[in-house]
Write a protein that holds these residues in place. Sequence first.
Motif, PDB file in Angstrom:
ATOM      1  N   GLY A   5       0.820  -1.200   0.000  1.00 48.49           N
ATOM      2  CA  GLY A   5       0.000   0.000   0.000  1.00 48.49           C
ATOM      3  C   GLY A   5       0.856   1.253   0.000  1.00 48.49           C
ATOM      4  O   GLY A   5       2.083   1.189  -0.012  1.00 48.49           O
ATOM      5  N   THR A   6       0.193   2.375   0.008  1.00 44.33           N
ATOM      6  CA  THR A   6       0.874   3.660   0.067  1.00 44.33           C
ATOM      7  C   THR A   6       0.240   4.504   1.159  1.00 44.33           C
ATOM      8  O   THR A   6      -0.878   4.245   1.598  1.00 44.33           O
ATOM      9  N   SER A   7       0.955   5.516   1.563  1.00 40.54           N
ATOM     10  CA  SER A   7       0.483   6.410   2.606  1.00 40.54           C
ATOM     11  C   SER A   7       0.059   7.735   2.004  1.00 40.54           C
ATOM     12  O   SER A   7       0.746   8.279   1.137  1.00 40.54           O
ATOM     13  N   ASP A   8      -1.059   8.261   2.455  1.00 39.29           N
ATOM     14  CA  ASP A   8      -1.486   9.589   2.028  1.00 39.29           C
ATOM     15  C   ASP A   8      -0.639  10.680   2.672  1.00 39.29           C
ATOM     16  O   ASP A   8      -0.594  11.799   2.189  1.00 39.29           O
ATOM     17  N   TRP A   9       0.038  10.356   3.774  1.00 38.57           N
ATOM     18  CA  TRP A   9       0.825  11.358   4.480  1.00 38.57           C
ATOM     19  C   TRP A   9       2.252  11.440   3.948  1.00 38.57           C
ATOM     20  O   TRP A   9       2.862  12.488   3.978  1.00 38.57           O
ATOM     21  N   ASP A  10       2.796  10.339   3.497  1.00 40.97           N
ATOM     22  CA  ASP A  10       4.167  10.308   2.987  1.00 40.97           C
ATOM     23  C   ASP A  10       4.152   9.549   1.664  1.00 40.97           C
ATOM     24  O   ASP A  10       4.139   8.325   1.642  1.00 40.97           O
ATOM     25  N   GLU A  11       4.167  10.286   0.561  1.00 42.98           N
ATOM     26  CA  GLU A  11       4.030   9.658  -0.763  1.00 42.98           C
ATOM     27  C   GLU A  11       5.184   8.724  -1.104  1.00 42.98           C
ATOM     28  O   GLU A  11       5.038   7.841  -1.936  1.00 42.98           O
ATOM     29  N   ASP A  12       6.337   8.898  -0.456  1.00 34.17           N
ATOM     30  CA  ASP A  12       7.495   8.041  -0.732  1.00 34.17           C
ATOM     31  C   ASP A  12       7.477   6.750   0.097  1.00 34.17           C
ATOM     32  O   ASP A  12       8.227   5.832  -0.175  1.00 34.17           O
ATOM     33  N   GLU A  13       6.622   6.700   1.104  1.00 30.54           N
ATOM     34  CA  GLU A  13       6.568   5.529   1.962  1.00 30.54           C
ATOM     35  C   GLU A  13       5.755   4.420   1.299  1.00 30.54           C
ATOM     36  O   GLU A  13       4.619   4.630   0.896  1.00 30.54           O
ATOM     37  N   VAL A  14       6.352   3.241   1.164  1.00 34.09           N
ATOM     38  CA  VAL A  14       5.660   2.070   0.638  1.00 34.09           C
ATOM     39  C   VAL A  14       5.455   1.112   1.795  1.00 34.09           C
ATOM     40  O   VAL A  14       6.398   0.762   2.501  1.00 34.09           O
ATOM     41  N   LEU A  15       4.223   0.718   2.003  1.00 35.69           N
ATOM     42  CA  LEU A  15       3.886  -0.197   3.085  1.00 35.69           C
ATOM     43  C   LEU A  15       3.681  -1.572   2.488  1.00 35.69           C
ATOM     44  O   LEU A  15       2.797  -1.762   1.653  1.00 35.69           O
ATOM     45  N   GLU A  16       4.497  -2.526   2.908  1.00 40.08           N
ATOM     46  CA  GLU A  16       4.359  -3.875   2.380  1.00 40.08           C
ATOM     47  C   GLU A  16       4.840  -4.880   3.400  1.00 40.08           C
ATOM     48  O   GLU A  16       5.596  -4.556   4.313  1.00 40.08           O
ATOM     49  N   GLY A  17       4.369  -6.087   3.238  1.00 40.85           N
ATOM     50  CA  GLY A  17       4.790  -7.146   4.135  1.00 40.85           C
ATOM     51  C   GLY A  17       3.984  -8.402   3.891  1.00 40.85           C
ATOM     52  O   GLY A  17       3.199  -8.493   2.951  1.00 40.85           O
ATOM     53  N   SER A  18       4.197  -9.361   4.773  1.00 37.15           N
ATOM     54  CA  SER A  18       3.444 -10.606   4.690  1.00 37.15           C
ATOM     55  C   SER A  18       3.389 -11.230   6.076  1.00 37.15           C
ATOM     56  O   SER A  18       4.216 -10.932   6.939  1.00 37.15           O
ATOM     57  N   THR A  19       2.395 -12.070   6.272  1.00 36.25           N
ATOM     58  CA  THR A  19       2.243 -12.774   7.539  1.00 36.25           C
ATOM     59  C   THR A  19       1.487 -14.076   7.287  1.00 36.25           C
ATOM     60  O   THR A  19       0.750 -14.183   6.305  1.00 36.25           O
TER      61      THR A  19
END
Length: 106
Positions: A5-19
Amino acid sequence: MSWEGTSDWDEDEVLEGSTLLVLVKDEDAKGRLLRSEGYAETVPAVGEWSMEADGTFVLITPYERASAEERIWFTTPNMRVRVSFIRTQTGEGVLTASMSTEIREL
């Protein structure tokens, strides 16, 4: 499960992972959700889930330093609402709160 996903607050931040998720049904509308990596802290976690009479899915997961509470429900067959709180471990304060809506792609 994997996410990106992406953040509306920090456009350069990519949120990813797995569980790895394991759903355990203990009663008709209650049980546990086992996760190899938690939501609020990146450690293995065991949450307690329940399905409320109105169709709301509730998941409460205690961690070492905090507690996460998530509520998910459908307002229509194609629209889901999710509210989450990260609380202090004692449950007396809210550290983070969020609400999101998701529309199923038709």
